[in-house]
Design a protein around this motif. Structure first.
Motif, mmCIF file in Angstrom:
data_model
loop_
_atom_site.group_PDB
_atom_site.id
_atom_site.type_symbol
_atom_site.label_atom_id
_atom_site.label_comp_id
_atom_site.label_asym_id
_atom_site.label_seq_id
_atom_site.Cartn_x
_atom_site.Cartn_y
_atom_site.Cartn_z
ATOM 1 N N GLU A 65 0.921 -1.404 -0.115
ATOM 2 C CA GLU A 65 0.049 0.172 0.130
ATOM 3 C C GLU A 65 0.891 1.289 0.146
ATOM 4 N N GLY A 66 0.794 2.118 -0.783
ATOM 5 C CA GLY A 66 1.283 3.480 -0.971
ATOM 6 C C GLY A 66 2.665 3.437 -1.643
ATOM 7 N N LYS A 67 2.993 2.287 -2.132
ATOM 8 C CA LYS A 67 4.472 2.003 -2.628
ATOM 9 C C LYS A 67 4.536 2.252 -4.330
ATOM 10 N N PHE A 68 3.302 2.469 -4.674
ATOM 11 C CA PHE A 68 3.538 2.654 -6.204
ATOM 12 C C PHE A 68 2.518 3.967 -6.578
ATOM 13 N N ARG A 69 2.969 4.265 -7.699
ATOM 14 C CA ARG A 69 2.432 5.579 -8.424
ATOM 15 C C ARG A 69 0.921 5.390 -8.707
ATOM 16 N N ALA A 70 -0.012 6.406 -8.672
ATOM 17 C CA ALA A 70 -1.324 6.442 -8.672
ATOM 18 C C ALA A 70 -1.744 5.808 -10.038
ATOM 19 N N GLY A 71 -2.482 4.859 -10.636
ATOM 20 C CA GLY A 71 -2.818 4.399 -11.805
ATOM 21 C C GLY A 71 -2.261 3.059 -11.979
ATOM 22 N N PHE A 72 -1.683 2.476 -11.127
ATOM 23 C CA PHE A 72 -1.063 1.239 -11.080
ATOM 24 C C PHE A 72 -1.865 0.339 -10.053
ATOM 25 N N GLU A 73 -2.534 0.987 -9.305
ATOM 26 C CA GLU A 73 -3.306 0.028 -8.494
ATOM 27 C C GLU A 73 -3.926 -1.205 -8.701
ATOM 28 N N MET A 74 -4.742 -1.100 -9.637
ATOM 29 C CA MET A 74 -5.519 -2.401 -10.018
ATOM 30 C C MET A 74 -4.399 -3.268 -10.568
ATOM 31 N N LEU A 75 -3.398 -2.889 -11.304
ATOM 32 C CA LEU A 75 -2.376 -3.877 -11.971
ATOM 33 C C LEU A 75 -1.875 -4.703 -10.710
ATOM 34 N N ILE A 76 -1.298 -3.768 -9.874
ATOM 35 C CA ILE A 76 -0.527 -4.369 -8.837
ATOM 36 C C ILE A 76 -1.401 -5.322 -8.085
ATOM 37 N N SER A 77 -2.595 -4.835 -7.799
ATOM 38 C CA SER A 77 -3.528 -5.550 -6.768
ATOM 39 C C SER A 77 -4.092 -6.840 -7.605
ATOM 40 N N ASN A 78 -4.173 -6.879 -8.898
ATOM 41 C CA ASN A 78 -4.397 -8.094 -9.305
ATOM 42 C C ASN A 78 -3.157 -9.496 -9.701
ATOM 43 N N PHE A 79 -2.039 -8.624 -9.967
ATOM 44 C CA PHE A 79 -0.913 -9.524 -10.289
ATOM 45 C C PHE A 79 -0.277 -9.967 -8.851
ATOM 46 N N SER A 80 -0.379 -9.096 -7.754
ATOM 47 C CA SER A 80 0.072 -9.504 -6.454
ATOM 48 C C SER A 80 -0.952 -10.586 -5.943
ATOM 49 N N MET A 81 -2.307 -10.671 -6.227
ATOM 50 C CA MET A 81 -3.107 -11.705 -5.840
ATOM 51 C C MET A 81 -2.875 -13.002 -6.618
ATOM 52 N N GLY A 82 -2.440 -12.649 -7.825
ATOM 53 C CA GLY A 82 -2.518 -13.708 -8.653
ATOM 54 C C GLY A 82 -1.263 -14.740 -8.309
ATOM 55 N N ILE A 83 -0.058 -13.733 -7.998
ATOM 56 C CA ILE A 83 1.190 -14.545 -7.763
ATOM 57 C C ILE A 83 1.178 -15.188 -6.549
ATOM 58 N N ILE A 84 0.460 -14.729 -5.393
ATOM 59 C CA ILE A 84 0.172 -15.306 -3.964
ATOM 60 C C ILE A 84 -0.620 -16.480 -4.273
ATOM 61 N N GLY A 85 -1.757 -16.256 -5.271
ATOM 62 C CA GLY A 85 -2.667 -17.520 -5.438
ATOM 63 C C GLY A 85 -2.065 -18.754 -5.946
ATOM 64 N N LEU A 86 -1.165 -18.420 -6.947
ATOM 65 C CA LEU A 86 -0.502 -19.390 -7.532
ATOM 66 C C LEU A 86 0.603 -20.037 -6.477
ATOM 67 N N LEU A 87 1.210 -19.404 -5.704
ATOM 68 C CA LEU A 87 2.202 -20.184 -4.769
ATOM 69 C C LEU A 87 1.412 -20.838 -3.934
#
Length: 476
Positions: A129-151
């Motif tokens: 949270e708060g570590k990326f520029r505005a506008g990248f929230e959805m990208l980071i949210s989906n891929f972080s969930m996807g990577i954690i889900g995969l692992l």
């Protein structure tokens, strides 16, 4: 801080509160889905080859629901409790890894991996949270969930699933040993006291249900569902109090017996034993008797009777187990009635006088116990009646209070809730004395007030609250 409590309330030690909260967390993953479990139980009782209406076509629904749907629901719910929708979705995904990687029903596994996956996701979300520029929230949210889900799905499929499967086999072997050696009835030594300490839901849905489903998958029924959910012994104890009890307990026990036996709200029985703890031995004897009869006569159900009423027990009884269940139910009721009757007849203590207690500034006394209300004058607009599961005694209590307020023409919002899920904005929280510590620890914000009561059925308690609401309105 404006708080309220009943004088003399025994809030119990901190350790008990922690155990109650953990047990409530386990049962909280099952309770919201109980209707689905009951639906599956009815399908099983009706359409499996040994059911009342054997039908191979309709019976084909039973196994997939048990194998996939029930664990996925539990995994989703456990994840949702920890981290909302994201946690729920990840919990379901992780549970699917367990299901595919094992040969047993993964209800217990779902209780482990669902919340764990959600907790990991929550920690990652907080870190990012708060570590990326505005506008990248959805990208980071989906891929972080996807990577954690995969692992975690791969981890569940390859490592966690086999470990849990091994543990389930060990536990199932232990249960089968207790059944084959006729020692399962001795579990009443632990179950009867645990019930009155509000650990009944943890026992029923957190421990017995997963093991019972394993037995259903193998034999079509399980006696484990009736370790806690069989209301016969508690009803027998309440009937004895109705005849040989004293004071307010004797007056309210008949209604409690009806509610416990037909309505299936077992919590109404707890206050009577808490007032006279020696009566737990009567219920203990009844549970031992019931379980012995179930085992000897082939009793058992296809799912947990919930609510734990006699009617639910009959509806979930498979073909061939009806006689065993009926004999076990009534034998347990009779034995607990006889033991409780002897205990009550030997009791030489006098009934407590029903004198009004010392009044606080704005509250009438209830059943000889005063409600203390320091610095509490604001009108009450929203009242929450809370219990361990949020479905049984709190629903009944909220209904009673709501009707009394309506008759008094007082417009107050009254809802029932699970203690952990009490919504914000409540002016007053009403719960049992054994649960008040949990409620305060979670929801005491310095504004909300609390009332701890001994018996959800006692009319004078609700009358006092109505009087308090009325007086606050008049003084505001």
């Amino acid at each position: 801080m404006a708080t309220q409590q009943i004088t003399g309330a025994d809030n119990g030690p901190g350790f008990l509160v922690k155990v109650q909260r953990f047990g409530n967390f386990l049962s909280g993953m099952v309770m919201p889905n109980l209707g689905v479990f009951v639906a599956w139980g009815l399908l099983t009782a009706l359409f499996i080859p040994t059911g009342w209406l054997p039908n191979p076509h309709l019976g084909a629904l039973v196994s997939p629901i048990l194998t996939y749907l029930l664990p996925l629901l539990v995994g989703f719910t456990g994840g949702y409790i920890v981290h909302g929708q994201r946690g729920g979705a990840l919990g379901a995904l992780a549970t699917m890894g367990l299901i595919i990687g094992s040969d047993v029903t993964m209800l217990s596994g779902a209780m482990v991996i669902g919340p764990t996956a959600a907790w990991i996701m929550k920690k990652v979300d907080n870190y990012l949270e708060g570590k990326f520029r505005a506008g990248f929230e959805m990208l980071i949210s989906n891929f972080s969930m996807g990577i954690i889900g995969l692992l975690i799905t791969l981890l569940g499929y390859l490592i966690i699933g086999p470990i849990i499967e091994f543990l389930i086999h060990v536990l199932s072997a232990g249960v089968n040993w207790t059944i084959s050696h006729k020692v399962l009835p001795l579990i009443s030594i632990f179950v009867a006291p645990a019930q009155v300490l509000f650990l009944n839901n943890a026992i029923n849905h957190g421990i017995m249900a997963p093991l019972g489903l394993e037995q259903v998958a193998e034999t079509g029924k399980s006696v484990l569902f009736l370790v806690d959910a069989n209301c016969g012994p508690s009803v027998g104890t309440l009937l004895a109090i109705s005849l040989f009890g004293k004071g307010m307990a004797k007056k309210t026990a008949p209604t409690a017996a009806l509610i416990a036996g037909v309505g299936g709200i077992g919590e109404v029985y707890f206050p009577f034993v808490l007032m006279k703890p020696v009566l737990v031995f009567a219920t203990m004897a009844g549970i031992t008797t019931s379980l012995s009869c179930f085992l000897m006569l082939g009793g058992g159900t296809v799912a947990t009777p919930s609510p734990g009423s006699f009617i639910a027990l009959l509806m979930l009884t498979p073909k061939g187990a009806m006689v065993g269940n009926l004999v076990g139910f009534f034998a347990g009721m009779l034995v607990s009635f006889l033991v409780a009757s002897v205990i009550l007849k030997l009791d030489r203590s006098q009934a407590a006088e029903e004198e009004p207690g010392e009044l606080a500034a704005d509250v009438a006394a209830t059943s000889g116990v005063a409600i203390i209300v320091p610095e509490a004058t604001q009108p009450l607009k929203r009242i929450i009646v809370a219990c361990d599961a949020g479905m049984g005694s709190s629903a009944m209590g909220a209904s009673i209070l709501r009707n009394k307020l309506r008759k008094a023409m007082l417009d107050v919002e009254v809802n029932n809730s699970q203690i952990e899920a009490i919504p914000g904005g409540a002016d007053l929280i009403v719960t049992h004395t054994r649960l008040i510590d949990r409620a305060k620890k979670l929801h005491d914000d310095g504004r909300v007030q609390f009332i701890a009561i001994e018996n959800f059925m006692e009319a004078k308690t609700w009358d006092a609250i109505v009087g308090m609401v009325k007086q606050r309105r008049e003084n505001s």
